[in-house]
Design a protein around this motif. Sequence first.
Motif, short mmCIF file in Angstrom:
data_model
loop_
_atom_site.label_atom_id
_atom_site.label_comp_id
_atom_site.label_asym_id
_atom_site.label_seq_id
_atom_site.Cartn_x
_atom_site.Cartn_y
_atom_site.Cartn_z
N GLU A 381 -2.15 -4.03 7.32
CA GLU A 381 -3.25 -3.52 8.27
C GLU A 381 -3.48 -2.16 7.86
N ALA A 382 -2.55 -1.17 7.60
CA ALA A 382 -3.09 0.31 7.35
C ALA A 382 -3.74 0.39 6.14
N TYR A 383 -3.41 -0.26 5.07
CA TYR A 383 -4.06 -0.01 3.90
C TYR A 383 -5.46 -0.72 3.34
N ALA A 384 -5.71 -1.82 4.32
CA ALA A 384 -6.80 -2.52 4.12
C ALA A 384 -8.35 -1.79 3.84
N PRO A 385 -8.26 -0.71 4.42
CA PRO A 385 -9.51 0.13 4.52
C PRO A 385 -9.57 0.77 3.27
N GLN A 386 -8.11 1.51 2.95
CA GLN A 386 -8.14 2.22 1.64
C GLN A 386 -8.50 1.38 0.32
N TYR A 387 -8.05 0.15 0.30
CA TYR A 387 -8.24 -0.55 -0.91
C TYR A 387 -9.67 -0.70 -0.97
N LYS A 388 -10.50 -1.11 0.22
CA LYS A 388 -11.76 -1.37 0.38
C LYS A 388 -12.44 -0.03 -0.22
N LYS A 389 -12.18 0.99 0.14
CA LYS A 389 -12.90 2.28 -0.25
C LYS A 389 -12.89 2.40 -1.77
N VAL A 390 -11.77 2.07 -2.37
CA VAL A 390 -11.68 2.33 -3.99
C VAL A 390 -12.07 1.12 -4.64
N GLY A 391 -12.69 0.18 -3.67
CA GLY A 391 -13.39 -1.00 -4.57
C GLY A 391 -12.59 -2.09 -4.91
N LEU A 392 -11.28 -2.32 -4.21
CA LEU A 392 -10.34 -3.47 -4.32
C LEU A 392 -10.46 -4.57 -3.32
N GLU A 393 -10.31 -5.75 -3.70
CA GLU A 393 -10.52 -6.76 -2.93
C GLU A 393 -9.06 -6.87 -2.14
N ASN A 394 -8.95 -7.54 -1.01
CA ASN A 394 -7.52 -7.54 -0.24
C ASN A 394 -6.33 -8.46 -1.16
N ILE A 395 -7.14 -9.19 -1.89
CA ILE A 395 -5.92 -10.09 -2.71
C ILE A 395 -5.01 -9.08 -3.43
N ASN A 396 -5.56 -7.97 -3.76
CA ASN A 396 -4.51 -7.02 -4.39
C ASN A 396 -3.55 -6.62 -3.62
N LEU A 397 -3.97 -6.06 -2.37
CA LEU A 397 -2.98 -5.72 -1.28
C LEU A 397 -1.99 -6.88 -0.80
N ALA A 398 -2.45 -8.14 -0.66
CA ALA A 398 -1.40 -9.12 -0.34
C ALA A 398 -0.34 -9.23 -1.49
N ARG A 399 -0.93 -8.97 -2.78
CA ARG A 399 0.21 -8.96 -3.87
C ARG A 399 1.41 -7.96 -3.77
N VAL A 400 0.60 -6.73 -3.52
CA VAL A 400 1.44 -5.59 -3.43
C VAL A 400 2.77 -5.57 -2.23
N SER A 401 2.04 -6.09 -1.07
CA SER A 401 2.75 -6.13 0.17
C SER A 401 3.87 -7.08 -0.22
N GLU A 402 3.78 -7.97 -0.82
CA GLU A 402 4.85 -9.13 -1.22
C GLU A 402 5.68 -8.44 -2.41
#
Length: 461
Positions: A381-402
């Motif tokens: 929830e916290a980093y989804a906007p930050q990932y979008k801001k630097v041009g990264l898809e949410n699939i990257n954040l899902a991987r990092v969170s796991e």
Amino acid sequence: MFRIKAIYMPTLTEAIMMVFVMVSLMSVTIIYYQAPPHIALLIAMLALITYGLIKKVSYQQIEAGMIEGAKAGIAAVFLFFMIGILIASWMLAGTIPTLIYGGFELVTPKYYLAIIFVVTAIIGVSVGSSLTTVGTVGLAFIGISTALDVSLPMTAGAIVSGAFFGDKMSPLSDTTNMASSILKVDLFDHIKNMGWTTLPAFVISFILFALLSPNITGADFTKMNEFQNSLHETGLINWYAAVIPIVVLLFLSIRKVPAFLALTVGSLTAIIISIFTNPQPFGNILKTLFGGYVSETGNAEIDTLLTRGGMESMLFTIGIVILALSLGGLLFTLGIVPKLLASIENMLKTVKSVIISSALTAIGINVLIGEQYLSILLTGEAYAPQYKKVGLENINLARVSEDAGTVVNPLVPWSVCGVFIASVLDVSTLSYLPFTFFCLLSPLITVALGVTGKTLTYIEK
């Protein structure tokens, strides 16, 4: 910027103070009183509600924030119900028992620790639960290692590594489904993307366990053989029961069929197979799909392993998801997370910084609170906007969170997983920690790939 708009913006000191209060309440509740995480989450929510009322935020606005937070988990709730049905149907047909039986066939005195790692990984993927794997076949391997005079911390490290590989890569895993659902990423795309970090960690771990494996001569695998015999006596061991449902699920995932529909077809396939492998009155099948498969072999370990699944079994996880997301909604509505992120926003301008920060956040939540679900939910929830801001898809954040959330929890002595594993295997967390190679490597590899920019998925412009 954020999915949930802040109604109130606290000072940085207030935000830090409230995080400290929330973490303290949850830590004491979970670690000291060993209460279920649901109670800890509810207490933290009540503390935040009290803070909001003191700051003149109306209860209606607070409630709207909680509801908005919980909305993100509705898709996950539907998936969890279907996962419960899939597990029950795969038990009924013999799919999961056959996979477990086949896993034991791999065990030999040569490369003993490496084989333990592989077998627990297979079983972890099959049942989708790390703690179930540890508490059943993991405990059996501890008994075998005791008889063979093999290091118990090393054995426990191999068990935990394999179990959490399974927890991370199984489509039946609650954490895997949670990460994909919260960030609106296709389940099978998420699992495939995790392969970039998970498979290297798996291979390196396998090599290390192979090198550490003792030279066992005159091995007595009586306990394991008894386990296999008990499985065989259930009458559920059939190769086609294992192969057909898995092939169907893989085919549907390759065809990119939505996870809910793929799990539904996988369940129906297993139910049809069960008509031939384990005939039941239709009413009993329906009861099993809701209440789960109940094993009654008389062997306590086998019954514990096979008594699983059903819609009802997912209510515990669904409760956590709803409460944790509601808590997240409060943290955003009351401006606490936005204020904390704003204080470090100048450092979150590159892909590298965002990935490192999100990984450290997931690890930090595990260490401070000891709760893996919350580490995934809040980080997402916290980093989804930050990932979008630097041009990264949410699939990257899902991987990092796991990579930095799911697999880190068993390494924390006061965490939910750490306490459970240490008590079940009778090996302290700090003793097995140096040998949990897979769990240690996963966050390092995910950060390394983030720093180098390799295997990342960027937003198409």
